[in-house]
Design an enzyme around this catalytic site. Structure first.
Site, PDB file in Angstrom:
ATOM      1  CE  LYS A  11      -0.853 -23.906 -79.229  1.00 24.89           C
ATOM      2  NZ  LYS A  11      -0.851 -25.063 -80.148  1.00 24.89           N
ATOM      3  CB  SER A  12       4.579 -25.393 -73.064  1.00 20.83           C
ATOM      4  OG  SER A  12       4.047 -24.217 -72.547  1.00 20.83           O
ATOM      5  CB  THR A  71       0.762 -29.879 -75.019  1.00 22.53           C
ATOM      6  OG1 THR A  71       0.840 -28.535 -74.574  1.00 22.53           O
ATOM      7  CG2 THR A  71      -0.093 -30.703 -74.107  1.00 22.53           C
ATOM      8  CD1 TRP A  77       8.265 -34.205 -79.059  1.00 18.85           C
ATOM      9  CD2 TRP A  77       9.126 -32.271 -78.318  1.00 18.85           C
ATOM     10  NE1 TRP A  77       9.634 -34.304 -79.127  1.00 18.85           N
ATOM     11  CE2 TRP A  77      10.188 -33.133 -78.679  1.00 18.85           C
ATOM     12  CE3 TRP A  77       9.421 -30.995 -77.831  1.00 18.85           C
ATOM     13  CZ2 TRP A  77      11.526 -32.757 -78.561  1.00 18.85           C
ATOM     14  CZ3 TRP A  77      10.749 -30.607 -77.717  1.00 18.85           C
ATOM     15  CH2 TRP A  77      11.789 -31.483 -78.082  1.00 18.85           C
ATOM     16  CG  HIS A 110      -3.606 -26.467 -71.358  1.00 19.86           C
ATOM     17  ND1 HIS A 110      -2.342 -26.843 -71.712  1.00 19.86           N
ATOM     18  CD2 HIS A 110      -4.337 -26.458 -72.505  1.00 19.86           C
ATOM     19  CE1 HIS A 110      -2.298 -27.068 -73.033  1.00 19.86           C
ATOM     20  NE2 HIS A 110      -3.501 -26.843 -73.521  1.00 19.86           N
ATOM     21  NE  ARG A 128       8.525 -23.170 -77.388  1.00 13.64           N
ATOM     22  CZ  ARG A 128       7.992 -23.249 -78.583  1.00 13.64           C
ATOM     23  NH1 ARG A 128       6.689 -23.412 -78.719  1.00 13.64           N
ATOM     24  NH2 ARG A 128       8.747 -23.169 -79.667  1.00 13.64           N
ATOM     25  CE1 TYR A 163       8.855 -27.395 -77.919  1.00 18.77           C
ATOM     26  CE2 TYR A 163      10.742 -25.968 -78.306  1.00 18.77           C
ATOM     27  CZ  TYR A 163       9.720 -26.749 -78.791  1.00 18.77           C
ATOM     28  OH  TYR A 163       9.565 -26.900 -80.154  1.00 18.77           O
ATOM     29  NE  ARG A 198       4.960 -21.329 -85.226  1.00 24.50           N
ATOM     30  CZ  ARG A 198       6.027 -20.520 -85.265  1.00 24.50           C
ATOM     31  NH1 ARG A 198       6.340 -19.907 -86.366  1.00 24.50           N
ATOM     32  NH2 ARG A 198       6.754 -20.321 -84.178  1.00 24.50           N
ATOM     33  CE  LYS A 199      10.012 -20.342 -88.657  1.00 30.84           C
ATOM     34  NZ  LYS A 199      10.679 -19.066 -88.306  1.00 30.84           N
TER      35      LYS A 199
END
Ligand code: A3P
Length: 307
Positions: free
Chosen positions: A42-43, A45, A47, A105, A128, A197, A265-266
């Site tokens: 969730k950092s 990845t 992207w 990871h 992040r 990030y 998501r956002k």
């Protein structure tokens, strides 16, 4: 499931991933041209994968309709420990065309020597701020049904938050994860590029160039004038990736099934304010201060330093 963790060299791994991680460590052989993308979950990845892939394949005219990235972005780079080395099996990675991109990871402290010492392969680490990283994981877990919706159940949000702060969390503690790659990048900046990030969001074009420089495939002035950098940035924007057919449908083929759509998501900095209580935020900020204080690594959100 997936809550059972096992400790290995000071880090917590999903117990079902540990065998693959160790097999990877023993048997993986890095090439000098390999590119290793490393992150905590969730950092950003996904992207980073898209950007790196687009940067290195830009001369194959494949940026616009790359079969690999855009037919199945989650197969583009296989997570060592999940897809490739699962059940202790040794995959044939020699057939992957060079330069090979791998994402993982796995913490720096647990990487095989062949990556760190005996090859010239490159590592790009993306971190992040932990407040947003946790918030992102919370949504991802809820959307995929990994967390019970009822807060009174065992692995509720509070439980997840507690393990995040204690370090007993997938690939945690996050501070040791960050610091392992941070220290490696200080020691050998030609080998390890350490990114945040928040910086990537703020100046994506600048970092696209930086990544290309780092990988030895800098943009020519002709390319820059032709707008190739901006093209890659917009190709890899959240909006663009999210609206690709392959990302609207389907799910990952690994130990856990996560809908492809839930990886987008956002994509904002500071979204934690909508989900974390002030005391949770406070606790994380203190933790950041305590763990990163002496290291030289700073984490900030919208110009405000954490800690
Ligand atoms: P949010 O949940 O905060 O929106 P990972 O790829 O490591 O699983 O990280 C997922 C996070 O990266 C999610 O954060 C997701 O929205 C964000 N993300 C995905 N693609 C992105 C992109 N192209 N640009 C910026 N952020 C992106």
């Amino acid at each position: 499931g997936g809550n059972l963790l096992a400790n290995y060299r000071g880090f917590w791994f999903g117990a079902h991933l540990l065998e693959g991680t160790i097999t990877f460590q023993k048997h993986f052989k890095a090439n000098d041209t390999d590119i290793i993308l490393a992150t905590m979950p969730k950092s950003g990845t996904t992207w980073l994968k898209a950007l790196t892939f687009s940067i290195i394949t830009r001369n194959n005219h494949s940026v616009a309709q790359s079969p690999l990235l855009f037919s199945n972005p989650h197969q583009l780079v296989s997570f060592f420990e999940i897809n490739l080395y699962k059940d202790g099996k040794i995959p044939d990675i020699d057939s992957i065309p060079c330069p090979r991109i791998f994402a993982t990871h796995i913490p720096c402290q647990c990487l095989p020597n062949t990556i760190l010492d005996s090859s010239n392969c490159r590592i790009i680490y993306l971190c992040r701020n932990p407040l947003d990283m946790f918030t992102s994981m919370l949504h991802f877990s809820l959307q995929n049904g990994f967390l019970p919706q009822q807060p009174q159940e065992t692995m509720s949000m509070d439980g997840l938050f507690e393990s995040f702060c204690q370090g007993t969390y997938q690939y945690g503690p996050f501070w040791d994860h960050f610091l392992g790659y941070w220290n490696a990048s200080l020691k050998n900046p030609q080998k390890v590029l350490f990114l945040k990030y928040e910086d990537l969001k703020e100046d994506t074009n600048g970092y696209v160039k930086k990544i290309a420089d780092f990988l030895g495939c800098a943009f020519s002035s002709e390319e820059e004038e032709a707008g190739v950098v901006e093209e890659i940035t917009s190709l890899c924007s959240l909006e663009n990736l999210k609206n690709l057919e392959c990302n609207k449908r389907g799910e990952t083929k690994s130990f856990f099934k996560a809908k492809h759509s839930t990886f987008f998501r956002k994509g904002e900095v500071g979204d934690w304010v909508n989900f974390l209580s002030p005391s949770m935020a406070n606790r994380l900020e203190k933790l950041v201060q305590e763990k990163f204080g002496e290291s030289g690594l700073t984490l900030e959100i919208h110009g405000k330093y954490l800690g």
